[in-house]
Enzyme design. Structure first.
Site, mmCIF file in Angstrom:
data_model
loop_
_atom_site.group_PDB
_atom_site.id
_atom_site.type_symbol
_atom_site.label_atom_id
_atom_site.label_comp_id
_atom_site.label_asym_id
_atom_site.label_seq_id
_atom_site.Cartn_x
_atom_site.Cartn_y
_atom_site.Cartn_z
ATOM 1 N N SER A 115 0.708 -1.137 -0.022
ATOM 2 C CA SER A 115 -0.027 0.080 -0.170
ATOM 3 C C SER A 115 0.936 1.240 0.094
ATOM 4 O O SER A 115 0.360 2.301 -0.767
ATOM 5 C CB SER A 115 -0.864 -0.034 1.279
ATOM 6 O OG SER A 115 -0.379 0.068 2.533
ATOM 7 N N LEU A 116 2.022 1.261 0.575
ATOM 8 C CA LEU A 116 3.019 2.244 0.589
ATOM 9 C C LEU A 116 3.497 2.521 -0.743
ATOM 10 O O LEU A 116 3.629 3.534 -1.351
ATOM 11 C CB LEU A 116 3.877 2.268 1.867
ATOM 12 C CG LEU A 116 4.956 3.120 1.884
ATOM 13 C CD1 LEU A 116 4.436 4.350 2.424
ATOM 14 C CD2 LEU A 116 5.974 2.872 3.256
#
Length: 401
Positions: free
Chosen positions: A75-76
């Site tokens: 997600s980062l």
């Protein structure tokens, strides 16, 4: 009995989950559904490869708590690729090759008309990335064993530069490698906290176009942040920049001999609401902001009042006194049952606590606001104008709300 999910099933399930937070652009979503993350994580099971978590690929040879290299949280990765805003045909430099997965995503975004160079200081990591990229069909990505602080001038100028390692300073060598109007996305650390900052080059200035909270393995070769133990067992520490004086003896004495006080603000939060903006807001006006780390052993012994987040909370330090962020549950508001405040120790505890409360109240007036960050070379003349300046070795940061 259901069928065992395939790699594609798990990949799409993960991207579906990440997409819910609203930070994936359409193009980044497309390439994250395309590139097989498992191909870059040999020896890792499919379920683990498609869990939203980091995966270490090489331990730190010096025995530190952080790995030398890892596959970042998906997600980062997606969020930072959105910040980078890659266009087809872009010439891209990635600092920190990791597993090679990120470079494959960049190659997909840049298309065959673009160019991707990925560098890493560690020969084993660079070889792993090269091997994995070849195996997955991304032979066109250039992988170099190179000190990230130097960059790769032979393939410059770059339309996009992405650092997949944490930076305390913006290296002077990168300035001429980024094209005018080009975008640099990097995890930048100041006053103990790290933000993924998107910067656009305008002449001799890099101007922010958004920032998000993040955490990354630090780059090798920068040591502007210091760690100072406040007790003999090294279970209470302060992380501070090199320009911030920390008197460990005086602070330790205050922790041992004075009773901590608590002062609460008017600001309340729900259980899911982030309050990291308090830290960010404080750095834009106060040079006393550092990071406090209280280890589980110290918490168990009740050596200090509990910080908001024991391993990483903002703290104001002034000589022999300190004040740090706390959260207390007070049941008067069921929608926002948690109240922010300050715990403080030392002769000037009350004053420091009130200073931290002021930062909390400032944050409360615009909770989602972020400052504009302007980065200029340290060698350039300091510009007049609004904003709080933090000077580093190779660059100068100016924060303006």
């Amino acid at each position: 009995m259901g069928q065992t999910p395939t790699a594609a099933d798990l990949r799409n399930r993960l991207v579906d989950k990440i997409r819910l937070d609203g930070r994936l652009t359409d193009e980044v979503e497309r390439v994250m559904r395309t590139v097989p993350r498992e191909a870059f994580l040999p020896g890792i099971g499919l379920e683990e490869a498609y869990t939203d978590q980091a995966v270490s690929i090489k331990d730190n040879p010096l025995g530190g708590p952080l790995p030398l290299s890892c596959a970042s949280v998906p997600s980062l990765v997606g969020m930072m690729l959105g910040q980078l805003d890659v266009q087809p045909g872009n010439n891209i430099l990635e600092i920190g090759a990791g597993t090679g997965y990120n470079a494959a995503l960049l190659a997909e975004l840049a298309s065959e008309k673009g160019n991707v160079t990925s560098i890493d200081i560690d020969s084993d990591v660079a070889l792993h990335a090269r091997t994995a990229l070849d195996r997955a069909g991304y032979q066109r990505v250039h992988v170099m064993e190179r000190d990230g602080l130097i960059g790769a001038p032979e393939n410059a100028p770059y339309d996009r530069m992405l650092a997949a390692v944490g930076l305390w300073d913006v290296p002077a060598a990168w300035w001429e490698q980024l094209a005018e109007g080009g975008r640099l996305v990097l995890p930048l650390r100041w006053r103990g906290q790290t933000r993924a900052v998107a910067l656009i080059r305008h002449g001799d200035a890099l101007v922010s176009d958004g920032m998000e909270l993040c955490g990354f393995v630090p780059i090798i070769g920068q040591d502007g942040e210091k760690a100072t133990a406040l007790n003999a067992s090294d279970t209470i520490r302060v992380f501070h920049d090199e320009d911030q004086p920390v008197d460990s003896g005086a602070l330790g004495e205050s922790l041992n001999t004075t009773t901590g006080i608590e002062v609460m603000s008017e600001q309340r939060i729900s259980g899911e609401e982030s309050f990291d903006g308090v830290w960010l807001r404080a750095t834009a006006s106060d040079d006393r902001v550092c990071r406090l780390q209280v280890m589980p052993e110290a918490m168990a012994q009740e050596l200090v009042l509990r910080p908001a987040v024991p391993v990483r909370s903002p703290v104001l330090i002034d000589g022999d006194s300190l004040a740090y962020l706390i959260v207390r549950r007070e049941g008067v508001d069921p929608q926002r049952p948690h109240q922010l405040g300050a715990a403080a120790y030392g002769p000037h505890a009350e004053k420091l606590a009130q200073d931290l409360i002021a930062h909390i109240e400032d944050w409360g007036t615009a909770r989602t606001a972020v400052p504009r960050l302007t980065v200029t070379p340290a060698s350039a003349d300091a510009a007049d104008g609004p904003g709080h300046v933090i000077s580093k070795v190779e660059s100068r940061l100016t924060l303006t709300y």
